[in-house]
Motif scaffolding. Structure first.
Motif, mmCIF file in Angstrom:
data_model
loop_
_atom_site.group_PDB
_atom_site.id
_atom_site.type_symbol
_atom_site.label_atom_id
_atom_site.label_comp_id
_atom_site.label_asym_id
_atom_site.label_seq_id
_atom_site.Cartn_x
_atom_site.Cartn_y
_atom_site.Cartn_z
ATOM 1 N N THR A 105 -19.552 50.243 -61.817
ATOM 2 C CA THR A 105 -18.977 51.108 -60.827
ATOM 3 C C THR A 105 -18.215 50.723 -59.890
ATOM 4 O O THR A 105 -17.391 51.121 -59.450
ATOM 5 C CB THR A 105 -19.991 52.551 -60.899
ATOM 6 N N LEU A 106 -19.125 50.082 -59.100
ATOM 7 C CA LEU A 106 -18.675 49.480 -57.639
ATOM 8 C C LEU A 106 -17.577 48.354 -57.728
ATOM 9 O O LEU A 106 -16.463 48.389 -57.105
ATOM 10 C CB LEU A 106 -19.875 48.896 -57.002
ATOM 11 N N PRO A 117 -17.856 46.826 -52.491
ATOM 12 C CA PRO A 117 -19.051 47.672 -52.874
ATOM 13 C C PRO A 117 -19.958 47.901 -51.539
ATOM 14 O O PRO A 117 -20.665 48.862 -51.413
ATOM 15 C CB PRO A 117 -19.666 46.770 -53.879
ATOM 16 N N ALA A 118 -20.377 46.742 -50.582
ATOM 17 C CA ALA A 118 -21.094 46.670 -49.607
ATOM 18 C C ALA A 118 -20.598 47.899 -48.713
ATOM 19 O O ALA A 118 -21.540 48.655 -48.164
ATOM 20 C CB ALA A 118 -21.268 45.469 -48.916
ATOM 21 N N VAL A 119 -19.348 48.192 -48.593
ATOM 22 C CA VAL A 119 -19.049 49.199 -47.672
ATOM 23 C C VAL A 119 -19.357 50.847 -48.451
ATOM 24 O O VAL A 119 -19.729 51.532 -47.642
ATOM 25 C CB VAL A 119 -17.604 49.026 -47.309
ATOM 26 N N ILE A 120 -19.131 50.835 -49.446
ATOM 27 C CA ILE A 120 -19.425 52.125 -50.125
ATOM 28 C C ILE A 120 -20.865 52.239 -49.931
ATOM 29 O O ILE A 120 -21.283 53.395 -49.635
ATOM 30 C CB ILE A 120 -19.106 52.172 -51.482
ATOM 31 N N ALA A 121 -21.833 51.105 -50.337
ATOM 32 C CA ALA A 121 -23.061 51.323 -50.148
ATOM 33 C C ALA A 121 -23.522 51.757 -48.591
ATOM 34 O O ALA A 121 -24.434 52.307 -48.526
ATOM 35 C CB ALA A 121 -23.777 49.910 -50.501
ATOM 36 N N LEU A 214 -24.056 59.603 -58.800
ATOM 37 C CA LEU A 214 -23.667 58.386 -58.020
ATOM 38 C C LEU A 214 -22.260 57.529 -58.327
ATOM 39 O O LEU A 214 -21.557 57.581 -57.438
ATOM 40 C CB LEU A 214 -24.909 57.495 -58.058
ATOM 41 N N PRO A 215 -22.005 57.830 -59.660
ATOM 42 C CA PRO A 215 -20.934 57.262 -59.774
ATOM 43 C C PRO A 215 -19.731 57.924 -59.496
ATOM 44 O O PRO A 215 -18.515 57.432 -59.153
ATOM 45 C CB PRO A 215 -20.777 57.323 -61.510
ATOM 46 N N ASP A 216 -19.796 59.438 -59.653
ATOM 47 C CA ASP A 216 -18.655 60.074 -59.083
ATOM 48 C C ASP A 216 -18.606 59.724 -57.695
ATOM 49 O O ASP A 216 -17.441 59.842 -56.931
ATOM 50 C CB ASP A 216 -18.696 61.741 -59.574
ATOM 51 N N ALA A 217 -19.551 59.703 -56.974
ATOM 52 C CA ALA A 217 -19.670 59.483 -55.316
ATOM 53 C C ALA A 217 -19.142 58.255 -54.957
ATOM 54 O O ALA A 217 -18.065 58.227 -53.910
ATOM 55 C CB ALA A 217 -20.971 59.748 -54.782
ATOM 56 N N ILE A 218 -19.481 57.217 -55.617
ATOM 57 C CA ILE A 218 -18.894 56.023 -55.661
ATOM 58 C C ILE A 218 -17.317 55.940 -55.576
ATOM 59 O O ILE A 218 -16.617 55.598 -54.859
ATOM 60 C CB ILE A 218 -19.407 54.867 -56.481
ATOM 61 N N ALA A 320 -19.716 54.864 -37.314
ATOM 62 C CA ALA A 320 -18.684 53.669 -38.086
ATOM 63 C C ALA A 320 -19.545 52.309 -37.891
ATOM 64 O O ALA A 320 -19.509 51.687 -38.735
ATOM 65 C CB ALA A 320 -17.455 53.720 -37.442
ATOM 66 N N MET A 321 -20.144 52.142 -36.665
ATOM 67 C CA MET A 321 -20.733 50.873 -36.280
ATOM 68 C C MET A 321 -22.193 50.931 -37.198
ATOM 69 O O MET A 321 -22.448 49.669 -37.806
ATOM 70 C CB MET A 321 -21.076 50.633 -35.096
ATOM 71 N N ALA A 322 -22.715 51.866 -37.419
ATOM 72 C CA ALA A 322 -24.015 51.793 -38.195
ATOM 73 C C ALA A 322 -23.684 51.594 -39.829
ATOM 74 O O ALA A 322 -24.229 50.732 -40.688
ATOM 75 C CB ALA A 322 -24.740 53.095 -38.193
ATOM 76 N N VAL A 323 -22.762 52.242 -40.207
ATOM 77 C CA VAL A 323 -21.940 51.799 -41.569
ATOM 78 C C VAL A 323 -21.451 50.408 -41.719
ATOM 79 O O VAL A 323 -21.790 49.674 -42.756
ATOM 80 C CB VAL A 323 -20.808 52.644 -42.293
ATOM 81 N N THR A 324 -20.765 49.958 -40.738
ATOM 82 C CA THR A 324 -20.191 48.448 -40.736
ATOM 83 C C THR A 324 -21.368 47.696 -40.625
ATOM 84 O O THR A 324 -21.686 46.644 -41.496
ATOM 85 C CB THR A 324 -19.439 48.165 -39.268
ATOM 86 N N GLN A 325 -22.481 47.752 -39.779
ATOM 87 C CA GLN A 325 -23.674 46.823 -39.796
ATOM 88 C C GLN A 325 -24.513 47.003 -41.074
ATOM 89 O O GLN A 325 -25.125 45.883 -41.535
ATOM 90 C CB GLN A 325 -24.696 47.097 -38.691
ATOM 91 N N LEU A 326 -24.720 48.183 -41.561
ATOM 92 C CA LEU A 326 -25.443 48.160 -42.819
ATOM 93 C C LEU A 326 -24.824 47.496 -44.072
ATOM 94 O O LEU A 326 -25.503 46.695 -44.710
ATOM 95 C CB LEU A 326 -25.660 49.643 -43.035
ATOM 96 N N ALA A 327 -23.488 47.828 -44.254
ATOM 97 C CA ALA A 327 -22.560 46.878 -44.989
ATOM 98 C C ALA A 327 -22.916 45.546 -45.085
ATOM 99 O O ALA A 327 -23.001 44.804 -46.082
ATOM 100 C CB ALA A 327 -21.057 47.487 -45.043
#
Length: 338
Positions: A105-106, A117-121, A214-218, A320-327
């Motif tokens: 899906t990703l 994929p990592a950004v969506i995650a 999850l697939p629809d959310a992705i 935005a930075m938390a998403v960035t660093q988590l990705a």
């Protein structure tokens, strides 16, 4: 012990009194005719459907604590040191598992929309811990309370309340059933009703755009980043942000950080003593990010357009930075895994 019991009983009485004071029939709110007119004119609601709306509003609960929660959101009140704790080991590991479990899906989402994929995650991890925590507040209550009573953002929440009723009609939801965040965001992707209607996708092929899937959310997150805002759409293959150092103890005079209104050439920043951690062409255009640390220190980054694309999801720098660093961590550790 007796004194403590008395205090406890008094507190319980106060809570009960407050709960009674908060009972309200939102179907009688003076703005309801405006809401019904919008549904009639913009979405073609019949009189029977409008009656269902007023019946639902009569059942809505007033939850003023949600307004306080919205006003004190951690993105506004915490330091980066505190907020960055969301980029934790459990989220990173769960993000790596998501890349494996939802690989097809990703990969499809990246092929169709260009969003890695990592950004969506990263979005799913910060928003709902990959669908584990999607919110326990009835969306009806959250949007009615804030749509009719929020002191500064009632226009936004009122509009989302209108969209929510249209969404429920379109998706055959009972308005009393969906649950979400204190702001009325829904599903694994935490879309507000207007975005749910406009950008949610049926990505698993079951005939319904279900953001608790999850697939629809992705697929919907990837669609969001490329269609929500043409000016800040996701730019495939481009970076998000890089760390920077500065000469001295503070940003140079005139440098403006944490806004989408001021951008700089890298060469000008380097002349002013702001140096990226990696070599960048001098004509690269970036924004400045200034993260406040505990104790008054600062952490600096240079942000590319994709960072501001993430901010369309939540307009707070820390988010935005938390998403960035988590990705970044998910991608790095997934690549390093055997």
């Amino acid at each position: 012990m007796q004194k403590l019991l008395v205090v406890t009983l008094l507190c319980c009485c106060a809570v009960a009194s407050q709960a009674q004071a908060d009972d309200v029939d939102y179907s009688q709110n003076p703005r309801v005719p405006q809401l019904l007119e919008r549904l009639r004119e913009d979405d073609g609601f019949s009189e029977a459907q409008l009656k269902q709306v007023t019946d639902a509003l009569a059942d809505a609960k007033r939850l003023p604590q949600l307004i306080v929660q919205e006003q004190k959101a951690p993105e506004r009140t915490e330091t980066w040191t505190q907020y960055s704790k969301r980029v934790d080991t459990s989220r990173i590991r769960a993000g790596i598992a998501l890349l494996q479990d939802q690989r097809d899906t990703l990969e499809r989402a990246e092929e169709e929309f260009g969003v890695p994929p990592a950004v969506i995650a990263g979005i799913l991890g910060i928003e709902t811990r990959y669908g584990r925590i999607t919110g326990g507040v009835r969306v009806l209550d959250a949007l009615a309370t804030q749509g009719f009573e929020h002191p500064t953002r009632s226009k936004f929440f009122f509009s989302e309340l209108v969209e929510f009723f249209a969404l429920c009609r379109d998706q055959h939801f009972d308005p009393r059933q969906p649950k979400g965040s204190y702001a009325g965001a829904m599903g694994d992707a935490q879309f507000m009703p207007s975005n749910y209607r406009r950008l949610a996708l049926d990505y698993d092929g079951d005939g319904q755009a279900d953001l608790w899937s999850l697939p629809d959310a992705i697929g919907s997150i990837a669609n969001y980043f490329t269609h929500y805002d043409p000016d800040w759409r996701w730019r495939a293959g481009q970076p998000i942000a890089v760390p920077a150092t500065i000469h001295g103890d503070a940003l140079p005079d005139g440098a403006v950080a944490n806004t989408r209104d001021h951008f700089y050439y890298v060469r000008d920043l380097e002349h002013a003593g702001i140096k990226p951690a990696v070599d960048l062409p001098g004509d690269t255009v970036v924004g400045l990010v200034d993260l406040l640390l505990d104790g008054g220190g600062h952490e600096y980054w240079l942000a590319f357009p994709n960072f501001y694309a993430i901010m369309t999801y939540n307009p707070r720098i820390y988010y935005a930075m938390a998403v960035t660093q988590l990705a970044r961590r998910i991608e790095a550790e997934a690549s390093a895994s055997p």
